[in-house]
Scaffold this motif. Structure first.
Motif, short mmCIF file in Angstrom:
data_model
loop_
_atom_site.label_atom_id
_atom_site.label_comp_id
_atom_site.label_asym_id
_atom_site.label_seq_id
_atom_site.Cartn_x
_atom_site.Cartn_y
_atom_site.Cartn_z
N MET A 1 0.80 -1.38 0.05
CA MET A 1 -0.09 0.03 -0.03
C MET A 1 1.04 1.25 -0.02
SD MET A 1 -2.70 1.25 2.88
CE MET A 1 -3.70 -0.24 2.61
N PRO A 2 0.53 2.22 -0.63
CA PRO A 2 1.46 3.42 -0.87
C PRO A 2 1.23 4.18 0.43
CG PRO A 2 -0.43 3.68 -2.31
CD PRO A 2 -0.30 2.37 -1.84
N ALA A 3 2.44 5.36 0.56
CA ALA A 3 2.05 5.71 1.85
C ALA A 3 1.52 7.02 1.63
CB ALA A 3 3.59 6.16 2.31
N ALA A 4 1.36 7.60 0.37
CA ALA A 4 0.68 8.86 0.09
C ALA A 4 -0.88 8.73 -0.05
CB ALA A 4 1.36 9.61 -0.91
N ASN A 5 -1.62 9.61 0.14
CA ASN A 5 -3.02 9.63 -0.21
C ASN A 5 -3.24 9.63 -1.93
OD1 ASN A 5 -3.56 9.69 2.63
ND2 ASN A 5 -4.31 11.69 2.52
N THR A 6 -4.17 8.97 -2.19
CA THR A 6 -4.42 9.34 -3.62
C THR A 6 -5.75 9.74 -4.06
OG1 THR A 6 -5.35 7.08 -4.09
CG2 THR A 6 -2.70 7.13 -3.96
N THR A 7 -6.02 9.88 -5.09
CA THR A 7 -7.63 10.40 -5.45
C THR A 7 -8.68 9.26 -5.13
OG1 THR A 7 -7.32 9.64 -7.73
CG2 THR A 7 -6.94 12.05 -7.25
N ARG A 8 -8.26 7.96 -4.99
CA ARG A 8 -9.00 6.90 -4.77
C ARG A 8 -9.26 6.51 -3.29
NH1 ARG A 8 -7.33 2.10 -8.17
NH2 ARG A 8 -5.10 2.67 -7.48
N ALA A 9 -8.06 6.53 -2.22
CA ALA A 9 -8.00 6.20 -0.97
C ALA A 9 -7.01 6.87 -0.13
CB ALA A 9 -7.74 4.69 -1.08
N TYR A 10 -7.05 6.61 1.01
CA TYR A 10 -5.99 6.97 2.11
C TYR A 10 -4.76 6.26 1.90
CZ TYR A 10 -9.61 10.36 3.78
OH TYR A 10 -10.60 11.11 3.85
N GLY A 11 -3.60 6.87 2.15
CA GLY A 11 -2.45 5.97 2.17
C GLY A 11 -1.91 5.41 3.63
N SER A 12 -1.07 4.86 3.62
CA SER A 12 -0.48 4.08 4.90
C SER A 12 -0.36 5.14 6.04
CB SER A 12 0.53 3.00 4.55
OG SER A 12 1.67 3.75 4.20
N VAL A 13 0.02 6.17 5.67
CA VAL A 13 0.51 7.18 6.97
C VAL A 13 -0.62 7.85 7.27
CG1 VAL A 13 1.69 9.44 7.14
CG2 VAL A 13 2.76 7.61 5.81
N HIS A 14 -1.64 8.13 6.41
CA HIS A 14 -2.95 8.62 7.09
C HIS A 14 -3.70 7.55 7.68
CE1 HIS A 14 -5.86 12.15 6.52
NE2 HIS A 14 -6.62 11.03 7.00
N ARG A 15 -3.75 6.33 7.24
CA ARG A 15 -4.40 5.32 8.09
C ARG A 15 -3.91 5.18 9.32
NH1 ARG A 15 -6.22 0.83 3.87
NH2 ARG A 15 -6.95 2.08 1.94
N PHE A 16 -2.72 4.99 9.34
CA PHE A 16 -2.11 5.00 10.89
C PHE A 16 -2.44 5.95 11.83
CE2 PHE A 16 1.45 6.09 13.73
CZ PHE A 16 1.41 5.19 14.34
N LEU A 17 -2.34 7.18 11.31
CA LEU A 17 -2.68 8.32 12.06
C LEU A 17 -4.33 8.22 12.49
CD1 LEU A 17 -0.73 11.25 10.31
CD2 LEU A 17 -0.24 10.22 12.66
N HIS A 18 -4.91 7.99 11.65
CA HIS A 18 -6.51 7.95 11.75
C HIS A 18 -6.80 6.97 12.76
CE1 HIS A 18 -10.48 6.12 11.10
NE2 HIS A 18 -10.73 7.51 11.00
N TRP A 19 -6.34 5.70 12.59
CA TRP A 19 -6.73 4.53 13.59
C TRP A 19 -5.98 4.77 15.10
CZ3 TRP A 19 -11.09 2.71 12.38
CH2 TRP A 19 -11.74 2.33 11.11
N THR A 20 -4.83 5.31 15.05
CA THR A 20 -4.28 5.46 16.00
C THR A 20 -4.90 6.51 17.04
OG1 THR A 20 -1.98 4.84 15.41
CG2 THR A 20 -2.25 6.05 17.39
#
Length: 409
Positions: A1-20
């Motif tokens: 999974m890419p670290a950056a956000n894309t037009t389709r989905a959130y990347g791994s960095v944003h997902r980690f921050l969101h759930w944490t």
């Protein structure tokens, strides 16, 4: 999974921050409510309450820094495109809730840190980290701390509503719409379709709505009238001075304004507060430097930071059984002369009467007088905090500070 956000989905960095951050916010709310449950527990629970509040503050500070990192990431990366740009109202509400949640992630822990910083002394319950307790440039001021407390305590209701709206929206998309909204934060981004472009994106209105929500709460917290502002020296149901002092020689003085403060060391940290309602009936003869004073204090009006309820509860001042404290004494000039005076008499607190002497400075200019002084008491003399046999949690000395302005009647 890419670290950056894309037009389709959130990347791994944003997902980690969101759930944490989500887990930590829920933990902070739970810890805060759990700590509040100890207030009525008395001596057996005070140490536990301090411990839980320390963990609550530490979790909050962690959320603050993670939230700042997440907001910076969003400003650089942007959000994925809306799945249904044609549903303009729904898209607008979702975006406004997102930005309001970002605001709450920062402002709620920041307000907690500010009230901790502004609290006189070292604040109540330390943040569990080695980087210092206070924010630079914030004065230690009881009223300022109370304003931050009002924002922090009431802001969690707004934050709770925003969380419910956010969760409710996610469930709606999952259960009713059956679209890929939740998968953008938790699913396989490679399998998600490319969302359509929004021909009329509304980028500024949602952040402005979020700013209005939290700004409105901040204005209310900064301007709301406090109980001690509404009635700074009158006890409800009582009128002015007891008649016993009216016949004394000298002028009668009427209190115009003032504060009656209280300071005690708790768990090694000074904690300060004040009584919101009290009366003082004063006569004083400038020629002889003598007079009389009768003061009565509404014990339930005490505000003492996070432990106000415990301080007025049965283990300490016991406001329900002994609603009023009373001091009655004679005023004389101190031997050193000048503005130095003392009031010597009897103080009754929690049903116990003891001799007490208040040294104070008195300055009279025309028909206006100012008096400032501090009376230091030993709580054991009045049976206050009898279950606290040592000073590990609550110190024996308690300082009562008087600062008032009176006018000649």
């Amino acid at each position: 999974m890419p670290a950056a956000n894309t037009t389709r989905a959130y990347g791994s960095v944003h997902r980690f921050l969101h759930w944490t951050i989500a887990v930590l916010i829920l933990a902070a709310i739970g810890l805060g409510l759990y700590a509040e449950s100890f207030r009525a527990g008395g001596a057996a629970t005070l140490a536990r309450m301090v411990e839980v509040f320390s963990i609550h503050k530490t979790v909050g500070i962690t959320v603050l820094f993670l939230a700042l990192a997440r907001i910076l990431w969003v400003l650089v990366q942007g959000h994925p495109r809306p799945l249904h740009p044609e549903c303009r109202l729904e898209t607008f509400v979702a975006s406004a809730v997102h930005w309001a949640l970002y605001g709450g992630m920062v402002l709620m822990p920041l307000a907690g840190w500010l009230l901790h910083t502004a609290a006189p002394g070292a604040g109540f319950a330390d943040i569990l980290w080695p980087f210092g307790q206070r924010l630079p440039g914030v004065p230690q001021d009881t009223e300022l701390s109370e304003r931050f407390t009002a924002f922090h305590v009431n802001g969690w209701w707004l934050l709770a509503v925003l969380i419910l709206l956010h969760v409710g929206g996610a469930l709606k998309h999952t259960v009713i719409d059956r679209d890929a909204t939740l998968a953008r934060m938790a699913g396989n981004a490679a399998k998600l379709p490319e969302p359509p472009r929004d021909p009329r994106p509304n980028r500024w209105a949602p952040p402005l709505v979020a700013l209005a929500l939290w700004g409105g709460l901040a204005v209310w917290a900064a301007t709301a009238e406090r109980p001690q502002d509404a009635a700074p020296q009158e006890i409800a149901g009582q009128s002015a001075a007891p008649a016993a002092t009216a016949a004394q020689p000298g002028s009668t003085w009427t209190v115009q304004s003032g504060t009656l403060g209280l300071s005690v060391t708790q768990a090694g940290a000074p904690v300060e507060g004040q009584f919101g309602t009290w009366t003082a009936a004063i006569t004083y003869d400038e020629a002889t430097g003598t007079g009389e004073v009768v003061a009565e204090v509404n014990i339930a009006s005490l505000t003492l930071g996070a432990v106000s309820g415990m301080a007025t509860g049965p283990d300490f001042l016991n406001a329900s059984a002994f609603p009023t404290a009373r001091f009655e004494g004679a005023i004389t000039r101190a031997p050193e002369g000048g503005t130095a005076h003392q009031a010597t008499g009897t103080l009754t607190v929690a049903g116990q009467s003891q001799p007490a002497a208040l040294p104070f400075d008195l300055t009279i200019e025309g028909d206006q007088a100012t008096a400032t002084g501090t009376l230091t008491l030993d709580r054991r003399d009045f049976g206050v905090g009898a279950n606290y046999a040592d000073e590990s949690m609550v110190s024996f000395p308690v300082a009562v500070a008087v600062d008032l302005t009176a006018a000649r009647s």
